[in-house]
Structures are given as structure tokens and as C-alpha cells.
Design an enzyme around this catalytic site. Sequence first.
Site, PDB file in Angstrom:
ATOM      1  N   GLU A  95       0.882  -1.170   0.139  1.00  0.00           N
ATOM      2  CA  GLU A  95       0.051  -0.063   0.027  1.00  0.00           C
ATOM      3  C   GLU A  95       0.892   1.285   0.011  1.00  0.00           C
ATOM      4  O   GLU A  95       1.974   1.360   0.430  1.00  0.00           O
ATOM      5  CB  GLU A  95      -1.044  -0.035   1.225  1.00  0.00           C
ATOM      6  CG  GLU A  95      -2.048  -1.220   1.199  1.00  0.00           C
ATOM      7  CD  GLU A  95      -2.972  -1.127   2.297  1.00  0.00           C
ATOM      8  OE1 GLU A  95      -2.726  -0.453   3.355  1.00  0.00           O
ATOM      9  OE2 GLU A  95      -4.016  -1.897   2.184  1.00  0.00           O
ATOM     10  N   CYS A 115       6.429  -6.193   7.360  1.00  0.00           N
ATOM     11  CA  CYS A 115       7.319  -5.912   8.221  1.00  0.00           C
ATOM     12  C   CYS A 115       7.768  -7.026   9.346  1.00  0.00           C
ATOM     13  O   CYS A 115       6.726  -7.216  10.125  1.00  0.00           O
ATOM     14  CB  CYS A 115       7.113  -4.471   8.724  1.00  0.00           C
ATOM     15  SG  CYS A 115       8.505  -3.556   9.610  1.00  0.00           S
ATOM     16  N   CYS A 119       6.411  -3.704  15.718  1.00  0.00           N
ATOM     17  CA  CYS A 119       5.884  -2.512  16.783  1.00  0.00           C
ATOM     18  C   CYS A 119       4.345  -2.952  17.264  1.00  0.00           C
ATOM     19  O   CYS A 119       3.527  -3.412  16.128  1.00  0.00           O
ATOM     20  CB  CYS A 119       6.100  -1.388  16.221  1.00  0.00           C
ATOM     21  SG  CYS A 119       7.759  -0.872  15.240  1.00  0.00           S
ATOM     22  N   GLU A 165      10.378  -1.456   6.938  1.00  0.00           N
ATOM     23  CA  GLU A 165      11.436  -0.882   7.713  1.00  0.00           C
ATOM     24  C   GLU A 165      12.575  -0.540   6.596  1.00  0.00           C
ATOM     25  O   GLU A 165      13.326  -1.489   6.086  1.00  0.00           O
ATOM     26  CB  GLU A 165      12.026  -1.814   8.881  1.00  0.00           C
ATOM     27  CG  GLU A 165      13.382  -1.215   9.266  1.00  0.00           C
ATOM     28  CD  GLU A 165      13.451   0.330   9.821  1.00  0.00           C
ATOM     29  OE1 GLU A 165      12.834   0.596  10.764  1.00  0.00           O
ATOM     30  OE2 GLU A 165      14.272   1.035   9.003  1.00  0.00           O
TER      31      GLU A 165
HETATM   32  S1  SF4 Z   1       9.017  -0.578  11.482  1.00  0.00           S
HETATM   33 FE1  SF4 Z   1       7.429   0.549  10.840  1.00  0.00          FE
HETATM   34  S2  SF4 Z   1       6.091  -0.741   9.609  1.00  0.00           S
HETATM   35 FE2  SF4 Z   1       7.398  -2.088  10.730  1.00  0.00          FE
HETATM   36  S3  SF4 Z   1       6.294  -2.606  12.523  1.00  0.00           S
HETATM   37 FE3  SF4 Z   1       7.260  -0.838  13.283  1.00  0.00          FE
HETATM   38  S4  SF4 Z   1       6.005   1.136  12.648  1.00  0.00           S
HETATM   39 FE4  SF4 Z   1       5.169  -0.725  11.537  1.00  0.00          FE
END
Ligand code: SF4
Length: 350
Positions: A95, A115, A119, A165
Site C-alpha cells: 500500500e 514488516c 511494533c 523498515e
Molecule cells: S517498523 Fe514501521 S512498518 Fe514496521 S512494525 Fe514498526 S511502525 Fe510498523
Amino acid sequence: MQTQTSPNLVGASRAEIAALVGDLDPRPYRAAQVYRWVARRLAGSLDEMTNLPKSLRESLARSVVIRDPEIVEVRRGDEGTAKFALAHSDGAVVEAVAMPMEGHTTLCLSSQAGCAVGCVFCVTGILGAGRNLSGGEIFGQYRAIMRHQGLVGAPVNVVFMGMGEPLLNLPGVTRAVELLSETVSPRRITVSTSGIVPGLAKLAALDRRPKLAVSLNATTQEQRERLMPIAARWPLDELLAALRAFPLERGRRITFEYVMMAGVNDTLEDARRLPRLLRGIPCKVNLIPLNPDARYLAGLAAPDEETISAFAGVLAAAHVNVTVRWSKGRDVAAACGQLRGQVIGERAAP
Ligand code: SF4
């Protein structure tokens, strides 16, 4: 004849295009013209390259392709925000978002099809890892959206804050930044990281360095590890030391993003710790009230406005440059932390 494996001009460097075109027409200016059409004028087909002889276009058409990821869905939000689902040839869907701002449009691109950082406040992270996107695939998101939105030639900012990331995909991101720099000043490109310390040094070494944003979200190591498991590998003190050493062009600052979660990281104690942590780093802080998601982020909520204002007030009193960023695009799940690459399976939303 073109095949699925024919070289794609999207993502090719000047030298690669010179080699591909040079086989058909050895005059260097011809390769330069082709490169300009792809990287600067964002041509979607060889037919658009009207200053090339027809015979050369026909020869190129037999040996190369111009292929961007396919836009498979667009969701438009109330404030003009558009969220795009883009499918790649292997079926990976990512996206990206276009957000109209005052005087320009900001495009938020994805660097990975998922990812692995995990997080706890991010839907992409909850949904798990995905493969790295190549520089051409990332640049292709930009090209596809710029053409679709009629933005070619218009002022845009580009942020790497979509899925993934960026510093875990440095080859793809650096190639994309190189190509984006043909039409967007590096001052208008921001790479946002969760704090991959070794990646910072590599980013710092780039000739045309984009701006840097760091997703911080915590004021102690323990709290950060709870919210961002990656912090166990690259602890807060190491991250801050690397940021103090990060070379900044005159007038540039590092942006710290701080996703605010009620009862998690929103106390006045946190607010008082933050300026002490950031001392010595030219920076600004973006407070981002959490974008709630009942399905994936159950139990997490944004603080109320009073709490956010009090938090921001403590930072301002400590002379920290602070803004509260109410995310655009919440109504289409295009806001920070809400991208997931699974739009196709969720068409039920209007
Ligand atoms: S690095 Fe960015 S995309 Fe990956 S889990 Fe953390 S906030 Fe989400």
C-alpha cells in the site's frame, strides 16, 4: 520479443539503460533520452517517447519493458487522501498513500511487502514480515501514483513511512532514492526508521542524503522494548549515540515520531524525560495520537486531547520544537501504522 523476464526500464540506472539502449543505438544521447523519459518524465510506455525514432522504439519494445506495479484498488478519504493497493508481478501487494497538503502532495511509499519489526502499535507489524521491494518496485509505486493522480511535474514530498523498515532494505531504498532524486530534491525525501543502528551509518554515507525520521515512541529502554521489540537488539542509548553522530546538512533536523498511546507512554514523566534524551540532537518531535484499530490493535487507544496538549506543553516549555500530527486518511485506514497490503481481501468497506 518481450517476455516476463525482459529487463524492466523502471528501476534501471543510467548505466544500465545506456547498456540496454547502446546495443540498439550506440549514440549516448539516445540512452540519455530514454533515461529521462523513464526517470524524469515518468513515461508509462515507449510510445510516449516521441523524440525517439519509431524504429528505435520498435526495437526497444522487442527487448525491454516499462512495468510499474499495478494499481488494483484506490480508496479515497474525506480530506482528499488516496490509499493505493499496488500489486507486483509475484502477487505481493503493498500500500502507498497520496495526501494533499498545502502547496504540495505528500506520497508515503512502502519499502517492504510487510514488516518483521513488529511494533505493537502498527498493523503492518502485527501482520508480519514480507519481502524486500527492489528499487524499481519502490520507484514504480511513485511513478504509478504520480501518473494516476495527474501529478507529473507537480511538487511532491516523499516519505518512506509505509509498509516496511527502510533500513532493513537499504539496497532497494538507496536505488529508489537515487531515482526519486531525479524529480524530487533529497530535502523533500524522508526515510523513517524504527532505529536500525548499522543502517544509519550507511544512510549517512549516501551522496544525496534524504532527510531522516526516527520512530521513537518511548522514553526508557524498557518501555521501548515493550513497544518495539527491535529495541532489544539496538538499544535506545546506542540509537541516540548514532543519531548524535549522524551528519546533518545546514538547517536540517532529525524528526522524532512519537505515537501516543493512552496509559502507555503519555505521562508527564515521559514528557519531561524526552527533552533530556534528545539533548544535543537538532530535532523536532511529531506527536502522533495512535490510530486505533479494533481488530489488530485491541486494547490500545489514543490519549484524550487534554493529555496530548499537556505533553506537548512540557516539550515546548523545554524548547523542543513539537507538533501534534493528527493523521490524515483515518477513514480509509491510510494513516500512520494502518497499512497492511491486504486491501484485496477487504473490499467490503465502501
Ligand atoms: S517498523 Fe514501521 S512498518 Fe514496521 S512494525 Fe514498526 S511502525 Fe510498523
